[in-house]
Write an enzyme that holds these catalytic residues in place. Structure first.
Site, mmCIF file in Angstrom:
data_model
loop_
_atom_site.group_PDB
_atom_site.id
_atom_site.type_symbol
_atom_site.label_atom_id
_atom_site.label_comp_id
_atom_site.label_asym_id
_atom_site.label_seq_id
_atom_site.Cartn_x
_atom_site.Cartn_y
_atom_site.Cartn_z
ATOM 1 C CD GLU A 25 35.604 38.148 40.068
ATOM 2 O OE1 GLU A 25 36.642 38.803 40.195
ATOM 3 O OE2 GLU A 25 34.654 38.503 39.332
ATOM 4 C CG ASP A 135 33.690 41.224 41.142
ATOM 5 O OD1 ASP A 135 32.790 40.834 41.904
ATOM 6 O OD2 ASP A 135 34.869 41.383 41.497
ATOM 7 C CG ASP A 137 35.013 44.269 36.615
ATOM 8 O OD1 ASP A 137 34.873 43.046 36.330
ATOM 9 O OD2 ASP A 137 35.757 44.663 37.525
ATOM 10 C CE1 TYR A 353 33.453 44.595 41.888
ATOM 11 C CE2 TYR A 353 33.541 46.237 40.136
ATOM 12 C CZ TYR A 353 33.969 45.037 40.687
ATOM 13 O OH TYR A 353 34.916 44.285 40.021
#
Length: 573
Positions: A25, A135, A137, A353
């Site tokens: 990312e 990431d 999520d 994280y």
């Protein structure tokens, strides 16, 4: 989305090396992960430029579940694509704002990301596999599918995998690579839906209220009023509503005088302050009559004594929301700044994280290994050693909260540091908070003996209490909290004595305080406004748009514009 290849995290054993495109990312994540995976690999780590000078390509050899691979590792910079209306709806005066609810929208790679897109297309054409290191999520999953869309347009035969990890540490990265999974389309779709709702509602109301209100009010908040946008957001405005409602409660409060009776008793052991169980009266005459009764029969009789052990429990494992609230309370750091610092610490591999709703550790987490790494710290190392000593009896498995986002564990330290030379004061403080919070989570609660005494004076009941701390336990390391102890004299049931002082005192009611950042985050969480990853952004927008300001004591007060907007929408119903 159709994927090539079968299930499981790898291909066959041995054989010819396959070419794998890996995408992270951020450039810093691509560099860190490549560094971990290229260790001890034949040929080492090689670096070359991509089309974008900020997103370099790292190359090395590796083996995934027995399959030799030639790895190319590059990155995006956050979202690769933007969502917007078709060109004919993009000009503000091109249509009625209400038309934006059914206007066509499109998702596209903007011009400033075209170099990243070209790098992905060129690399994808040369590879058989695509591994996504975004990431873990929903937002990261959505970016993953943006990368998939660009790469599969260049090569439709890619075998697509997802690496899931919660910390930029070597063991986690190596484990993630050997346990690849498929990307989750539903997570990505949820973000697409939210983006479209935000775009349609935000754009229509922003255009409406900006064009309608800009010329109706004297607004002196921008250097060029022609560029002033009075924005609306479906999360931003309810957040502003909390600020305004509390401000109104504060401003409309009318101080009211009240009266209460206080009693003190001095002995050789100290002083006891007894509070009237009725609290207070707003009627002076009633309070004065009761006070006169007490003055005429002032003999005190002890009617009840309670002694019990009290426990103060450690905090739950650390979620994003609690990190933001505690950093605000302890250090006066804004949620937006807290998340920026936390992201820095995560990308450098020092904490896990930082965007997580989870406040419970998995049974698989090796909690003692995390404590073990902290034994050498000059401030809390001795406490970590005590935790690991069975004879000290300090260890306690952490309490479990009710939230688990199934993506990331609670925030915890992932790498020991006595303090890095490049860290700012806030980096030091936030790392310390994460470590001390974790050590507190696995500690015994603080223990105290609490004594409460009730007395009677002319039929009126008063009470006093004292606390003696027997064991501070987690409070020894969690220095941000305290639990005050206060001694009171020893009394016996039925004992009688004369009060040292017996007074009728007055006071005035106080207005509710304006919302602090911790208060506002709590309001948003209870109402389900925003996510752990976006709450701080909504709060920051109120300040950026001049809808609210921060007072010197770091509380939120609405501007005239912010208050007027809330009043307007309230009146519309």
């Amino acid at each position: 989305m159709a994927y090539g290849g079968g299930g499981g995290g790898g291909g066959g054993s041995g054989g010819r090396a396959i070419r794998v495109l890996n995408v992270a990312e951020k450039p810093s994540v691509a560099k860190a992960v490549s560094g971990f995976l290229s260790k001890n690999q034949q040929g080492g780590l090689r670096v070359r430029d991509g089309r974008s000078r900020y997103n370099r390509i790292f190359e090395f050899n590796h083996t995934i579940n027995g399959q030799p691979c030639h790895m190319s590792f590059t990155s995006v910079t956050g979202h690769l694509m933007e969502l917007d209306f078709d060109d004919r709806f993009r000009r503000w005066h091109s249509c009625d704002p209400v038309d934006l609810y059914h206007a066509s929208v499109r998702k596209f790679v903007p011009e400033d990301k075209s170099d990243i897109r070209r790098t992905l297309e060129e690399e994808a054409r040369k590879c058989q596999w695509l591994i996504l290191w975004l990431d873990c999520d929903r937002e990261g999953e959505n970016i993953a599918f943006e990368v998939i869309e660009v790469c599969t347009q260049a090569n439709r035969n890619l075998n697509i995998w997802r690496a899931r990890f919660s910390a930029l540490i070597e063991r986690e990265i190596q484990n993630s690579l050997q346990n690849l999974v498929r990307p989750n389309q539903l997570f990505a779709d949820a973000v697409d839906l939210r983006q479209e709702i935000d775009l349609r509602i935000g754009a229509s109301f922003t255009r409406f209220q900006t064009m309608f209100l800009r010329d109706a009010f004297m607004i002196n908040l921008a250097t060029d009023d022609r560029n002033l946008v009075i924005s609306y957001g479906p999360c931003q405005f309810p957040t502003l509503g909390f600020v305004v409602e509390r401000y109104w409660e504060n401003q409309s409060h009318e101080a009211e005088e009240f009266w209460t009776i206080n009693c003190t008793h001095n002995t050789d052991e100290g002083t006891a302050n007894f509070k009237w169980m009725r609290g207070h009266f707003f009627d002076y005459t009633c309070a004065a009559i009761v006070y006169e009764m007490c003055i005429q029969e002032p003999t005190v009789t002890v009617t009840e004594i309670k002694e019990q052990e009290k426990l103060k429990y450690p905090p739950l494992p650390l979620s994003t929301l609690e990190l933001e609230k505690r950093a605000s309370r302890f250090f006066h750091m804004s949620p937006a700044h807290t998340m920026k610092v936390a992201e820095d610490l995560y990308q450098a591999g020092f904490i896990s994280y930082p965007r997580t709703e989870t406040d419970r550790f998995s049974e698989k987490t090796d909690l003692r290994a995390i404590v073990f790494e902290q034994q050498g710290h000059p401030l809390w190392g001795s406490y970590a050693q005590l935790l690991l000593n069975p004879e000290a009896g300090l260890w306690r498995n952490p309490s479990s909260g009710r939230r688990d986002d199934k993506a990331h564990p609670p925030i915890h330290p992932t790498r020991f540091s006595p303090g890095e030379s490049g860290w700012s004061r806030d980096h030091h403080r936030l790392y310390e908070l994460v470590v001390r919070h974790f050590l507190a989570c696995v500690s015994q609660p603080a223990k105290a003996a609490e004594t409460s005494v009730e007395i009677d004076i002319a039929g009126e009941t008063f009470s006093s209490s004292g606390r003696v701390i027997h064991a501070k336990n987690y409070l020894d390391v969690y220095t941000f909290e305290s639990w005050g102890g206060s001694m009171i004299p020893t009394y016996t049931l039925g004992q009688q004595f004369m009060p040292t002082t017996l007074t009728l005192d007055s006071g005035v009611t106080r207005p509710p305080p304006l919302l602090s950042e911790a208060d506002l985050l709590t309001c948003m969480d209870k109402a389900g406004i925003g996510t752990d990853a976006t709450m701080h952004e909504h709060i920051q927008k109120l300040l950026d748009r001049h809808y609210a300001i921060k007072t010197p004591d770091i509380r939120f007060s609405p501007t005239n514009l912010g208050e007027a907007l809330v009043m307007g929408y309230d009146d519309m119903g």
